[in-house]
Design an enzyme around this catalytic site. Structure first.
Site, PDB file in Angstrom:
ATOM      1  N   THR A 288       0.870  -1.187   0.000  1.00  0.00           N
ATOM      2  CA  THR A 288       0.000   0.000   0.000  1.00  0.00           C
ATOM      3  C   THR A 288       0.900   1.229   0.000  1.00  0.00           C
ATOM      4  O   THR A 288       1.994   1.195   0.560  1.00  0.00           O
ATOM      5  CB  THR A 288      -0.894  -0.028   1.258  1.00  0.00           C
ATOM      6  OG1 THR A 288      -1.833  -1.081   1.094  1.00  0.00           O
ATOM      7  CG2 THR A 288      -1.638   1.289   1.481  1.00  0.00           C
TER       8      THR A 288
ATOM      9  N   ARG B  99     -15.199  -5.754  -0.331  1.00  0.00           N
ATOM     10  CA  ARG B  99     -14.603  -5.325   0.936  1.00  0.00           C
ATOM     11  C   ARG B  99     -13.992  -3.917   0.773  1.00  0.00           C
ATOM     12  O   ARG B  99     -13.336  -3.605  -0.202  1.00  0.00           O
ATOM     13  CB  ARG B  99     -13.518  -6.316   1.336  1.00  0.00           C
ATOM     14  CG  ARG B  99     -12.763  -5.982   2.621  1.00  0.00           C
ATOM     15  CD  ARG B  99     -11.439  -5.304   2.331  1.00  0.00           C
ATOM     16  NE  ARG B  99     -10.598  -5.182   3.535  1.00  0.00           N
ATOM     17  CZ  ARG B  99      -9.451  -4.525   3.565  1.00  0.00           C
ATOM     18  NH1 ARG B  99      -8.995  -3.935   2.478  1.00  0.00           N
ATOM     19  NH2 ARG B  99      -8.743  -4.451   4.677  1.00  0.00           N
ATOM     20  N   VAL B 100     -14.231  -3.064   1.755  1.00  0.00           N
ATOM     21  CA  VAL B 100     -13.628  -1.728   1.759  1.00  0.00           C
ATOM     22  C   VAL B 100     -12.691  -1.644   2.960  1.00  0.00           C
ATOM     23  O   VAL B 100     -13.074  -1.991   4.073  1.00  0.00           O
ATOM     24  CB  VAL B 100     -14.714  -0.638   1.845  1.00  0.00           C
ATOM     25  CG1 VAL B 100     -14.078   0.740   1.975  1.00  0.00           C
ATOM     26  CG2 VAL B 100     -15.616  -0.693   0.610  1.00  0.00           C
TER      27      VAL B 100
ATOM     28  N   ASP C 167      -9.340   0.573   5.099  1.00  0.00           N
ATOM     29  CA  ASP C 167      -9.158   1.894   5.708  1.00  0.00           C
ATOM     30  C   ASP C 167      -8.649   2.940   4.730  1.00  0.00           C
ATOM     31  O   ASP C 167      -8.826   4.141   4.962  1.00  0.00           O
ATOM     32  CB  ASP C 167      -8.167   1.785   6.877  1.00  0.00           C
ATOM     33  CG  ASP C 167      -6.787   1.310   6.408  1.00  0.00           C
ATOM     34  OD1 ASP C 167      -6.739   0.339   5.623  1.00  0.00           O
ATOM     35  OD2 ASP C 167      -5.777   1.911   6.813  1.00  0.00           O
TER      36      ASP C 167
ATOM     37  N   THR D 265      -0.994   2.297   6.886  1.00  0.00           N
ATOM     38  CA  THR D 265      -0.908   1.046   6.132  1.00  0.00           C
ATOM     39  C   THR D 265      -0.921  -0.134   7.096  1.00  0.00           C
ATOM     40  O   THR D 265      -0.338  -0.046   8.173  1.00  0.00           O
ATOM     41  CB  THR D 265       0.363   0.985   5.264  1.00  0.00           C
ATOM     42  OG1 THR D 265       0.456  -0.323   4.689  1.00  0.00           O
ATOM     43  CG2 THR D 265       1.627   1.267   6.072  1.00  0.00           C
TER      44      THR D 265
END
Ligand code: ASP
Length: 333
Positions: free
Chosen positions: A196, A224-225, A227, A247
């Site tokens: 990320t 899925r979501v 942060d 992250t």
């Protein structure tokens, strides 16, 4: 005339503190991350680490030069994240991980610390640079977050270039999906994997900004979501405190509102950026079992890079220090 004198006097009276504020603000800083996780082993891992370090250093050179020349923190964090999204090395944009259906669903967010405006996108397919779409949501719509087909339709209507699924196909991510499918007893994302990306910056005007982009977690359920697209969880920026990009295992960062919590500890409890970041990562996340890290910068150019995993790819450049990149603990960042 007294009126005229008063008008002339007012700026003079404000000159002292204002000049001090501007002098403090003339410093600038850029911090980037390329994800937190556990180190792999072997020659290919060493090659990968070298390539990641080089990519982060390049982004810091370019972003640092732009900040030194007076670019806004918002432009610089967007550009930094875009460059990392274009690299297959990172789990964002081109190098995004596969979900459980062997597809890519991307997410990103961006926040302007001066105005507290923010933009976010989630469940994206076919978008080359999610961070730019997040910025367009912030600047071209009355909303903060768009997701899925609606977000893609908005991108198309705004003339954004779309790409096919092949653009995101990389062999190492495909192998990671196959390996994850063999270990289905493990919750997807329980062990953070690098990749990320995020950037936080302070510009010469004293304005802060933050951005984050990801493909999420390998083998995640469709829809899925995480942060990275949730303002306050994976990304937050406020000129009243600091700019943060996170992250790690996103579900935990959402549950503790990690990025906003760092700012809140500074704003309400008077903590400095390092102790606020350390408290969120080591105490709040750590207590729940959440793994990962974050980068932050405050208005004085103070930097925090904190993680509770073995490694976090990270780097920084400021007015007063050259580009530095680090992976493990104790490497000066
Ligand atoms: N936080 C991201 C997510 O949960 C992934 C990561 O940072 O490694 O989607």
């Amino acid at each position: 005339m007294p009126m005229k004198r008063r008008l002339r006097e007012r700026p003079a009276a404000a000159a002292g503190p204002e000049r001090r504020r501007r002098r403090a603000a003339a410093g600038w800083a850029l911090v980037v991350h390329g994800g937190a996780g556990e180190p792999g082993q072997g020659a290919s891992e060493e090659r990968h680490e070298r390539a990641v370090r080089e990519a982060l250093a390049r982004v810091l050179e370019e972003g640092g030069a732009a900040l030194a020349a007076g670019a806004s923190s918002l432009d610089v964090v967007e550009q930094a994240v875009r460059a990392l999204e274009d690299s297959p090395l990172f789990n964002a944009g081109r190098g995004a991980v596969f979900n459980a259906h062997g597809e890519h669903e991307l997410e990103a967010s961006i926040m302007d610390g001066r105005t507290l405006r923010a933009g976010a996108v989630a469940n994206l397919r076919g978008i080359k640079n999610p961070v730019t779409l997040a910025r367009w949501v912030m600047e071209r719509t009355p909303h903060v977050c768009l997701e899925g087909e609606g977000a893609v339709a908005f991108a198309r209507a705004q003339g954004m270039e779309l790409v096919g699924p092949d653009y995101f196909w990389t062999e190492h991510r495909w192998k990671a999906l196959k390996a994850a499918r063999l270990h289905t007893q493990e919750e997807p994302g329980a062990t953070p994997e690098h990749g990320t990306v995020g950037a936080v910056a302070l510009d010469r005007r004293g304005d802060l900004a933050a951005a984050t982009s990801t493909g999420g977690r390998t083998n995640k359920l469709a829809g899925r979501v995480g942060d990275s697209s949730i303002i306050g969880a994976g990304t937050y920026a406020s000129n009243a405190s600091c700019a943060v990009s996170c992250t790690g295992h996103g579900e935990y960062f959402i549950r503790v509102a990690a990025a906003r919590d760092v700012c809140a500890l500074m704003e309400y409890a008077g903590e400095d950026v390092r102790s606020a970041a350390a408290r969120v990562v080591h105490r709040r996340l750590g207590r729940l079992g959440g793994k990962g890290g974050l980068i932050a910068v405050d208005r004085g150019g103070e930097i925090a890079c904190v993680f509770n995993t073995a490694t976090m790819y990270r780097g920084a450049v400021t007015r007063d220090s050259d580009v530095r990149v680090a992976v493990r603990r104790g490497q000066g960042l």
